[in-house]
Design an enzyme around this catalytic site. Structure first.
Site: not given
Length: 885
Positions: A415, A609-610, A615, A717, A721
């Site tokens: 992952h 998101k985290r 990110k 993911t 969504k």
């Protein structure tokens, strides 16, 4: 007694079959189903605003739900309506809904034992389940019936649903993927079991105080969990520490400390197919006897405290910041999970007859034909030497036989591409905690090194790179590389997006791909369309059903049919109105929760998101500052109104992530209170972002931020969504964004920035962020503003770590991609002005999501990794079986 009617004492009626022929309104008159169009939904507090009207309730069924609810309030909760609280009503409702699961759950397990299929065991340290009540009602098809029953009882189903605590047993994507996988395995009818840990405290509760993240424990079990069932009869011992001795040539692990693993089972229903699989979570329990020395010395309190230490193993979920930390408790958790799980798997394999506790099957040659174990990242990888230990030391198999079974049984999903996130356990820690397992790992490695030497004689550098046991570091510490162990001991290794899998083969595990080319696969991640569209966005789901029917719910490729309506102005207008209604609801919620008034017609720009440097929430908030500067420089500027929403948690020890949160909240405070800005720009940081909040926010999003540095995000993911709910994506060619663009077409996504090859080339050339800062006056100004304390005037130096990082340690190339990001965001704004074009692009996003269903992902796992070709798509309902008998 209150006027709330109760059942008489005695036998209690079983749940009755539910059908869907007529609907039931509040005046007790059966009425035909009336399709609901977006124009029928208002922004008031209509009790049904989140309930799809496609479900219709029969009079008899509503009556049965009411009776069962009364019965549980009385007999299970032991309250009447004079003293019952909303929480009591929630528990009564949960028990009522669970009644409809129980027979299906038992029958499913009976069926598996009767047919004796190959079973899948999904091992994960994280399962980010969220709430269970609404998802269960949807999958059972009783949502409308329960809603009507509660309405007649004077209760609001939405208020009761809000009482349920999120089961936050995960950090983010990895844990949520595991939850979506369970849903799809049950819906496809795959005989599967999830195995994880029952953390007493899940992912921490995030509070924002004075602009900073503060962590509080997430005591999600404080009021109990109506969805789990303890199984003390299956409690198992787990050993730690001790030493290894040789007796008659065999290894024996002795003088260990024992902790017991208590299983708690949660039902996982498939969608309207009467199949209910099981998620089994282990909780640590101390041995029953006290330490005799303390007891004899009269130190009773110390004896009890020692028991508590044993139970700390499952006390708390480790927050994840993609940085591996070699903590003993974490290794304990990992071993505790696999030790209990593998004993359970072997017991089930041996017994093979429903209700039988004796060993019926003792030949382990058929083990890989009946058992498939999927390792969700390296976290459960200590299960590899544990399975060998059980086979060789306990069951008496030869090493070669045990090793052959091990490889055929295990498969490994990777992952992450970030090197610092890969698990490498210190040899000294493993020697102390799991001495027998270290011996087994050394033996696995020695045999593997011999194999490499045979194929590549004299290539010692290759042997060093591929060794499971890494050479000593500068502190003299050898480490065990758990990813290497997984690759050597598994028959399949997969990444979670095509780009990710390619990078694993070409970079991260290049040597292993050359050695085992047949083992590497790709399984692009997905999401369950049931929770992420049908449940969270019922208005859009209704609109889709009116156009193409309901088959998309279990075959998401059916959404392709929506492309036929890409030039239908009426349908595009309906999509637009559904989105606006969702935004109006979120706008009202934001006003209530954050006291910030936002324009529902503005562009809802969402980055949830985290919080992590890769990110690049930092890149996004710098863009917001650029917009703010534009307004301040020209107060009359004509610009698209924008509401920017951030959400996510920073790991408690992750300083830079917390700095990013502080910058966002500081900018928000300044922007939201600037009269010149008005409603043209609003910024809100969503406190304690979680699954239940995602279900609220995602349907309202116009723009989805997926802007990680190319080559750092394995898949994602959240991007899927948003896509499914008609938000457009602005993103780099990273993770699953690449495949999303392929599915929807480049014209329906906003791609910007460097690709993987360009990132690698810039790194090789020598990346200097200052070079890009000097070329961009806008970026230079913003960094100077942060550095000078413009957004934190009370402490001008508060965020200088961020500005210093951008100037000198910009590892994830925020500065390099900044100008391209600004250009792409301007294109987003221009496109948003043309609402018909925007709606058409949104339609293409929705219609192109078919590939990103976990139903597809799981079907590929089943066929290509687990060796399961035939799925039992449904079972008869319990009452149907009874009629046939």
């Amino acid at each position: 007694m209150s006027n709330f009617g109760f059942f008489s004492w005695g036998s209690q009626p079983k749940p009755q079959p539910l059908s869907a022929d007529t609907s039931f309104n509040s005046s007790s008159v059966a009425v035909p189903k009336t399709p609901k169009t977006p124009s029928m939904i208002t922004n008031d507090h209509d009790r049904r605003k989140q309930i799809s009207v496609r479900g219709i309730a029969q009079v008899e069924n509503v009556s049965n739900i009411k009776k069962a609810f009364n019965r549980h309030l009385h007999f299970s909760i032991i309250k009447d309506r004079n003293v019952a609280t909303d929480r009591d009503y929630y528990f009564a409702l949960a028990n009522t809904v669970r009644d409809h699961l129980v027979s299906r759950w038992i029958r499913t397990q009976q069926h598996y034992y009767d047919k004796d299929p190959k079973r899948v065991y999904y091992l994960s340290l994280e399962f980010y389940m969220g709430r269970t009540l609404s998802n269960t009602m949807m999958n059972l098809g009783i949502q409308a019936t329960v809603d009507e029953a509660l309405y007649q009882l004077g209760l609001d189903i939405e208020e009761l649903q809000e009482i349920e605590e999120d089961a936050g047993l995960g950090n983010g994507g990895l844990g949520r993927l595991a939850a979506c996988f369970l849903d799809s395995m049950a819906t496809l009818g795959i005989p599967a079991y999830g195995y994880g840990l029952r953390y007493e405290y899940g992912i921490f509760k995030q509070l924002i105080r004075d602009g900073w993240q503060i962590e509080e424990p997430d005591d999600w079990l404080r009021f109990g969990n109506p969805w789990e069932k303890a199984r003390p009869e299956y409690m198992l011992p787990v050993n730690f520490y001790g030493k290894v001795v040789k007796e008659e040539g065999k290894s024996k692990w002795i003088d260990t400390q024992v902790v017991f693993a208590m299983p708690y089972d949660t039902p996982v229903p498939g969608y309207k197919n009467n199949i209910v699989n099981t998620l089994r979570l282990w909780s640590a329990k101390a041995e029953n006897h006290f330490h005799l020395k303390f007891f004899n010395d009269g130190d009773y309190v110390q004896a009890v405290m020692d028991r508590n230490l044993s139970e700390n193993i499952t006390r708390v979920l480790y927050p994840n910041d993609n940085m591996f930390l070699g903590k003993e408790l974490r290794l304990k958790q990992q071993y505790f999970l696999v030790a209990a799980t593998l004993q359970d798997i072997i017991r089930r394999f041996k017994s093979s007859i429903y209700g039988n506790r004796e060993a019926v099957r003792i030949n382990f040659d058929t083990f890989p034909d009946k058992v498939a174990i999927q390792l969700n990242d390296t976290h459960p990888s200590i299960g590899i030497p544990e399975l060998i230990r059980l086979f060789v030391d306990v069951e008496g198999l030869s090493w070669d036989q045990a090793w052959d079974i091990c490889i055929k049984t295990y498969a490994y999903t990777n992952h992450t591409l970030l090197p610092e996130a890969l698990e490498r356990w210190p040899v000294s820690l493993m020697q102390n905690l799991l001495p027998r397992h270290l011996e087994i790992i050394y033996e696995i490695n020695q045999k593997f090194m011999n194999t490499i030497s045979d194929r590549f004689p004299g290539d010692f550098d290759r042997m060093r790179r591929m060794s499971i046991v890494e050479e000593a570091d500068q502190f003299g510490e050898k480490r065990i590389n758990m990813a290497h162990l997984c690759i050597v001991a598994s028959h399949a290794i997969n990444g979670v997006a095509a780009l990710h899998s390619d990078l694993l083969k070409s970079s991260t595990f290049r040597d292993f791909y050359e050695f085992y080319p047949d083992r590497f696969q790709n399984k692009t991640n997905g999401i369950t369309p049931r929770r992420w569209l049908l449940l969270s966005n019922p208005s859009l789901a209704d609109l889709i059903v009116e156009k193409i029917g309901e088959s998309w719910i279990t075959n998401l490729d059916e959404l392709q049919k929506l492309k036929e309506f890409a030039n239908d102005p009426g349908f595009l207008d309906s999509i637009r109105r559904v989105k606006l209604e969702n935004k109006q609801q979120v706008a009202q919620w934001l006003s209530d929760e954050y006291n910030v008034s936002v324009n529902a017609a503005s562009l809802f720009d969402v980055h949830v998101k985290r919080i992590h440097e890769y990110k690049r929430q930092l890149l996004n908030i710098i863009h917001v500052i650029a917009l703010y500067n534009r307004i301040k420089e020209n107060p009359n500027i004509d610009m698209v109104k924008r509401t920017v929403l951030y959400g996510g948690k920073a790991a408690p020890g992750y300083h830079m992530a917390k700095q990013i949160i502080r910058l966002i909240t500081a900018v928000a405070e300044q922007v939201n209170n600037d009269a010149i800005v008005g409603d043209r720009l609003k910024v809100i940081f969503l406190e304690n972002y979680r699954v239940s909040m995602a279900e609220k926010i995602i349907p309202a999003a116009d723009l989805s931020e997926q802007i990680s540095t190319a080559g750092t995000e394995a898949s994602g993911t959240g991007n899927m969504k948003f896509m499914l709910n008609g938000a457009l994506t602005i993103g780099t060619l990273d993770g699953a964004n690449v495949e999303m663009a392929e599915e929807m077409g480049d014209d329906n996504i906003f791609i910007f920035g460097m690709n993987v090859e360009e990132v690698e080339a810039l790194q090789k050339r020598g990346y200097s962020s200052q070079e890009f800062i000097n070329k961009s006056p806008v970026l230079k100004q913003i960094i100077e503003q942060i550095d000078g304390g413009m957004f934190t005037p009370e402490d001008p130096t508060q965020l200088q770590d961020l500005s210093n990082m951008l100037r000198h340690h910009d590892r994830f190339m925020v500065c390099a991609d900044f100008d391209a990001f600004i250009e792409a965001q301007d294109k987003v704004a221009d496109t948003f002005r043309d609402q018909e074009k925007w709606s058409r692009m949104a339609l293409y996003n929705i219609a192109s999501t078919g590939k990103f269903s976990t139903d597809r992902t799981i079907a590929e796992y089943a066929r290509e990794i687990w060796g399961i070709d035939q799925f039992e798509s449904s079972l008869p309902a319990p009452y149907e079986n009874e009629k046939s008998e």
